[in-house]
Design a protein around this motif. Sequence first.
Motif, PDB file in Angstrom:
ATOM      1  N   UNK A  95       0.844  -1.193   0.000  1.00 58.08           N
ATOM      2  CA  UNK A  95       0.000   0.000   0.000  1.00 58.08           C
ATOM      3  C   UNK A  95       0.880   1.245   0.000  1.00 58.08           C
ATOM      4  N   UNK A  96       0.814   2.036  -1.058  1.00 60.94           N
ATOM      5  CA  UNK A  96       1.595   3.277  -1.091  1.00 60.94           C
ATOM      6  C   UNK A  96       1.140   4.228   0.014  1.00 60.94           C
ATOM      7  N   UNK A  97       2.073   5.001   0.528  1.00 65.52           N
ATOM      8  CA  UNK A  97       1.758   5.977   1.573  1.00 65.52           C
ATOM      9  C   UNK A  97       0.648   6.919   1.138  1.00 65.52           C
ATOM     10  N   UNK A  98       0.632   7.268  -0.139  1.00 62.43           N
ATOM     11  CA  UNK A  98      -0.373   8.187  -0.667  1.00 62.43           C
ATOM     12  C   UNK A  98      -1.795   7.613  -0.498  1.00 62.43           C
ATOM     13  N   UNK A  99      -1.936   6.316  -0.705  1.00 64.11           N
ATOM     14  CA  UNK A  99      -3.234   5.655  -0.540  1.00 64.11           C
ATOM     15  C   UNK A  99      -3.618   5.634   0.936  1.00 64.11           C
ATOM     16  N   UNK A 100      -2.669   5.271   1.791  1.00 65.88           N
ATOM     17  CA  UNK A 100      -2.956   5.232   3.226  1.00 65.88           C
ATOM     18  C   UNK A 100      -3.405   6.602   3.729  1.00 65.88           C
ATOM     19  N   UNK A 101      -2.717   7.652   3.301  1.00 68.66           N
ATOM     20  CA  UNK A 101      -3.104   9.008   3.702  1.00 68.66           C
ATOM     21  C   UNK A 101      -4.492   9.357   3.170  1.00 68.66           C
ATOM     22  N   UNK A 102      -4.780   8.981   1.923  1.00 70.09           N
ATOM     23  CA  UNK A 102      -6.077   9.283   1.308  1.00 70.09           C
ATOM     24  C   UNK A 102      -7.212   8.603   2.071  1.00 70.09           C
ATOM     25  N   UNK A 103      -6.970   7.379   2.551  1.00 76.19           N
ATOM     26  CA  UNK A 103      -7.998   6.623   3.263  1.00 76.19           C
ATOM     27  C   UNK A 103      -8.104   6.970   4.742  1.00 76.19           C
ATOM     28  N   UNK A 104      -7.018   7.443   5.369  1.00 71.12           N
ATOM     29  CA  UNK A 104      -7.021   7.538   6.835  1.00 71.12           C
ATOM     30  C   UNK A 104      -6.648   8.893   7.432  1.00 71.12           C
ATOM     31  N   UNK A 105      -5.993   9.760   6.715  1.00 72.54           N
ATOM     32  CA  UNK A 105      -5.469  10.993   7.313  1.00 72.54           C
ATOM     33  C   UNK A 105      -6.378  12.198   7.143  1.00 72.54           C
ATOM     34  N   UNK A 106      -7.663  12.011   7.234  1.00 64.27           N
ATOM     35  CA  UNK A 106      -8.620  13.090   7.063  1.00 64.27           C
ATOM     36  C   UNK A 106      -9.567  13.091   8.250  1.00 64.27           C
ATOM     37  N   UNK A 107     -10.542  13.988   8.234  1.00 58.85           N
ATOM     38  CA  UNK A 107     -11.568  13.931   9.278  1.00 58.85           C
ATOM     39  C   UNK A 107     -12.424  12.685   9.040  1.00 58.85           C
ATOM     40  N   UNK A 108     -13.194  12.306  10.037  1.00 62.21           N
ATOM     41  CA  UNK A 108     -13.965  11.069   9.986  1.00 62.21           C
ATOM     42  C   UNK A 108     -14.912  11.010   8.785  1.00 62.21           C
ATOM     43  N   UNK A 109     -15.572  12.123   8.480  1.00 60.54           N
ATOM     44  CA  UNK A 109     -16.495  12.149   7.349  1.00 60.54           C
ATOM     45  C   UNK A 109     -15.792  11.936   6.016  1.00 60.54           C
ATOM     46  N   UNK A 110     -14.639  12.578   5.839  1.00 57.80           N
ATOM     47  CA  UNK A 110     -13.882  12.424   4.595  1.00 57.80           C
ATOM     48  C   UNK A 110     -13.338  11.009   4.473  1.00 57.80           C
ATOM     49  N   UNK A 111     -12.839  10.442   5.581  1.00 63.21           N
ATOM     50  CA  UNK A 111     -12.355   9.059   5.540  1.00 63.21           C
ATOM     51  C   UNK A 111     -13.466   8.108   5.112  1.00 63.21           C
TER      52      UNK A 111
END
Length: 116
Positions: free
Chosen positions: A78-94
């Motif tokens: 899993x590229x870091x970019x994907x992990x950030x896209x899926x998990x590093x946002x507010x709960x609604x965005x995730x």
Amino acid sequence: MTGKEMAKTLGLDDPVLSKGSHTLFDDKDYDILKLMPKVKIPKFVAEYIEYCKRDIPHSPSRIGVGSAMQPEYMCVCMPDEIERWLTDNDQGTNAKHEELFARAWLDGYEIQQEEN
């Protein structure tokens, strides 16, 4: 699924609806996926989905959608970019990104145009 089956699923009393020369909900078979709009996802997400879904010779199975969204299982690929896209946002965005990922995986997708 035929048009009449779709009408029954939608709870329509009159399964034949006509508009001009087009009849909806007839006995023709329809590919429902072609009737649904595709979700739009970033190119890097599409590339990761295709990577996970690829067939690997002599491998017992490909990566499933559930595993593909779990960084703790897929940390190797899993590229870091994907992990950030899926998990590093507010709960609604995730939650929105998880749903987009799953819908793209299952129903197909279009590449989102990059903003300049």
